[in-house]
Design a protein around this motif. Structure first.
Motif, PDB file in Angstrom:
ATOM      1  N   GLN B  81       0.835  -1.200   0.000  1.00  0.00           N
ATOM      2  CA  GLN B  81       0.000   0.000   0.000  1.00  0.00           C
ATOM      3  C   GLN B  81       0.880   1.265   0.000  1.00  0.00           C
ATOM      4  N   THR B  84       2.629   1.611  -3.528  1.00  0.00           N
ATOM      5  CA  THR B  84       1.773   2.143  -4.599  1.00  0.00           C
ATOM      6  C   THR B  84       1.540   3.639  -4.396  1.00  0.00           C
ATOM      7  N   ARG B  85       1.366   4.033  -3.138  1.00  0.00           N
ATOM      8  CA  ARG B  85       1.132   5.455  -2.878  1.00  0.00           C
ATOM      9  C   ARG B  85       2.367   6.292  -3.258  1.00  0.00           C
ATOM     10  N   GLN B  88       2.829   6.445  -7.048  1.00  0.00           N
ATOM     11  CA  GLN B  88       1.864   7.378  -7.648  1.00  0.00           C
ATOM     12  C   GLN B  88       2.272   8.830  -7.402  1.00  0.00           C
ATOM     13  N   ARG B  92       3.871  11.468 -10.322  1.00  0.00           N
ATOM     14  CA  ARG B  92       3.159  12.719 -10.616  1.00  0.00           C
ATOM     15  C   ARG B  92       4.055  13.922 -10.319  1.00  0.00           C
ATOM     16  N   VAL B  99       0.105   7.450 -12.645  1.00  0.00           N
ATOM     17  CA  VAL B  99      -0.006   5.994 -12.470  1.00  0.00           C
ATOM     18  C   VAL B  99      -1.352   5.667 -11.843  1.00  0.00           C
ATOM     19  N   ARG B 100      -2.016   4.708 -12.428  1.00  0.00           N
ATOM     20  CA  ARG B 100      -3.276   4.223 -11.838  1.00  0.00           C
ATOM     21  C   ARG B 100      -3.208   2.702 -11.770  1.00  0.00           C
ATOM     22  N   PHE B 101      -3.226   2.211 -10.553  1.00  0.00           N
ATOM     23  CA  PHE B 101      -3.192   0.751 -10.391  1.00  0.00           C
ATOM     24  C   PHE B 101      -4.586   0.186 -10.618  1.00  0.00           C
ATOM     25  N   GLU B 102      -4.615  -0.966 -11.256  1.00  0.00           N
ATOM     26  CA  GLU B 102      -5.899  -1.648 -11.469  1.00  0.00           C
ATOM     27  C   GLU B 102      -5.967  -2.956 -10.685  1.00  0.00           C
ATOM     28  N   THR B 104      -3.482  -5.125  -7.763  1.00  0.00           N
ATOM     29  CA  THR B 104      -2.242  -5.322  -6.983  1.00  0.00           C
ATOM     30  C   THR B 104      -2.461  -6.563  -6.122  1.00  0.00           C
ATOM     31  N   THR B 114      -1.917   1.373 -15.243  1.00  0.00           N
ATOM     32  CA  THR B 114      -1.830   2.211 -16.442  1.00  0.00           C
ATOM     33  C   THR B 114      -0.992   3.433 -16.111  1.00  0.00           C
TER      34      THR B 114
END
Lengths: 365, 174
Positions: B81, B84-85, B88, B92, B99-102, B104, B114
């Motif tokens: 977690q 990913t944060r 992202q 940016r 970044v957008r996780f779909e 995990t 993506t």
């Protein structure tokens, strides 16, 4: 558009077909005429795939791979990616990550983000309260533990005081007061339930001389010695108390006269058979015992005050003990409870003696 | 070779204090300048070694970059977690992409994400080629560093819609 021969132009057929592909509930098949039009098959496949994709999206299914190309497909892919990412974000929020924010979907995003913030705040508040409650619970548990420990100490202390209040500190036998309470209860139960019982008084023979000869500390040891061996041969329902000085008192429950005498004799004999060691030498101790039988069949005892009955029984046992002493000591003497309790203070005229030879004659009590 | 290398990467070799180094121009440049470098490099390498080797080299360079990125910006992440944060946020913040996780899936070590407004490819003309080779390596470098596994990352969807968006699948190799 209509051709000069009245038939529709190709353009109008294509336009009509595309329109039906976009609007009809059931998509039309490609006719042979349209199939022959260059690029029409690609348009048909593209629009059909587009319809399937939009149908899936309308049902909330965003997993269908998009194989189309171009700007329209790109927009759909972006929408699909956003929805998939939104699904992932919700799963992250469910797992406790409240930093997730939605940055697309316009007004929905701001409402959604506001909801996440409120959820985060509410959960933070709940956690804070839970922590406070946990802290309070721990404090309470500590307090209860402390109180429990104090209560236990108090109980131990109370038990200790009760023991000290009920027992003779030298021998550990019941003291006179608590023995009498026990004896009253036993006599009462015996009388009410019609069960025989006996009361006995024991006195250590020549104790004064023993004390004078060996000193008071050895005298105390002798008293403890008599207690220990006397108590060892009692039945579970019997009870022994210290009456005072070198005198002991017994209740033999569920025992008639013969059984009471037998119980007293066991006490007397075991003491006589186990000499006490004084100055590294064995010294024989003997005791005299007076036994009185309380017969539950006697109707005249039913109305008698229990304390008075106990007093009469004790006095009668004392008389029997006196008889045993008079008759040479180291013996058990029995006598029934007198018919007239008012005369219990008078020495009885008839006693039964169970006797052995006296070990130390002519040396006082 | 390792001891005599001229270009072994570390953050130190690219300069740290841009305020001192570029007091007038600052530490930013145009995306076009970045791409000018990358795409001319592709051009030259492809001419000399072919497309396959070019892709291989760019992917390998992406892995080195991804590992360096992880060490510098994400090494504090203890959970998926957190990773990913941080990815992202840093993507940016540094203008690399959105970044957008779909997916995990930590148990299966499977990821799907993506990258929108991608530094390498956003705005490129639509083609059938998967060209985000460097990104594949970059993502692999990050995941390898975090998990300790050897990941295989593939760009599975790349599309033109103005802001070209790419989808990547990542799973443990083998």
């Amino acid at each position: 558009m209509t051709d000069s021969d009245g038939s529709n132009s190709v353009e109008s057929v294509v336009a009509g077909h595309v329109k039906r592909l976009l609007h009809d509930a059931k998509p039309p098949d490609l006719s042979a005429e349209l199939d022959a039009v260059e690029g029409m098959k690609d348009v048909q496949e593209y629009l059909l795939e587009l319809r399937f994709l939009l149908e899936d999206y309308a049902k909330g299914n965003f997993s269908r791979p998009i194989k189309l190309r171009g700007v329209v497909a790109g927009r759909l892919k972006a929408f699909q990616a956003n929805m998939n990412h939104l699904t992932w974000q919700i799963s992250q929020i469910a797992a406790g990550d409240f930093t997730q924010r939605v940055e697309f979907l316009g007004e929905f995003s701001s409402s959604f983000n506001s909801m996440v913030v409120q959820l985060d705040e509410a959960l933070t508040e709940l956690r804070k309260k839970e922590e406070e409650l946990t802290s309070l619970t721990k404090m309470l548990e500590f307090e209860v533990e402390q109180r429990g420990a104090a209560l236990n100490r108090l109980r131990v202390s109370e038990a200790k005081f009760k023991y000290l209040a009920d027992h003779d500190p030298l021998t550990g036998a019941l003291n006179r007061r608590s023995f009498m309470q026990f004896a009253e209860a036993s006599l009462d139960r015996s009388r009410n339930e019609g069960v025989h019982c006996c009361l006995a008084l024991l006195d250590i023979d020549y104790f004064k001389r023993f004390n004078d000869t060996f000193g008071h500390l050895e005298g105390d040891n002798a008293i403890r010695h008599v207690t220990e061996f006397g108590r060892n041969v009692l039945r579970s329902d019997d009870c022994m108390g210290r009456y005072g000085g070198e005198e002991f008192i017994f209740i033999f429950s569920n025992a008639d006269g013969d059984q009471g005498v037998a119980a007293a004799e066991r006490v007397r004999k075991t003491i006589a058979e186990h000499p006490i060691t004084v100055n590294d030498r064995p010294r024989r101790l003997t005791v005299s015992i007076g036994v009185v039988h309380i017969d539950p069949q006697r109707n005249d005892l039913r109305g008698v005050d229990i304390q008075r009955l106990l007093q009469a029984a004790t006095a009668s046992a004392d008389l029997a003990l006196y008889g045993a002493k008079e008759n040479g000591r180291n013996q058990t003497r029995f006598q029934p409870l007198p018919e007239d309790l008012s005369v219990f203070v008078n020495p009885p005229s008839h006693t039964t003696v169970v006797q052995e030879k006296s070990p130390m004659e002519g040396t006082g009590s | 070779m390792d001891g005599n290398r001229k270009y072994k990467f570390s953050w130190d070799v690219i300069g740290a204090d841009m305020a001192d180094a570029r007091p007038s121009l600052g530490d930013s440049t145009l995306v076009a300048v970045y791409r000018l470098l990358q795409f001319t490099m592709r051009d030259v390498i492809e001419q000399r070694y072919g497309t396959e080797v070019t892709d291989e080299l760019f992917r390998a360079a992406g892995v080195v970059a991804g590992k360096a990125f992880f060490e510098k910006f994400c090494s504090e992440a203890k959970t998926l977690q957190e990773l990913t944060r941080q990815v992202q946020e840093k993507f940016r913040e540094l203008g690399i992409g959105i970044v957008r996780f779909e997916i995990t899936d930590a148990e299966k070590n499977y990821f799907q994400l993506t990258v929108d407004e991608d530094l390498d490819c956003s705005g490129l003309p639509d083609s059938s080629d998967q060209i985000c080779i460097y990104d594949e390596g970059f993502i692999k470098g990050i995941l390898d560093s975090f998990t300790g596994f050897d990941f295989k990352v593939n760009e599975v969807d790349c599309w033109c819609s103005g802001a070209r968006t790419c989808r990547f699948n990542a799973q443990v190799a083998g």
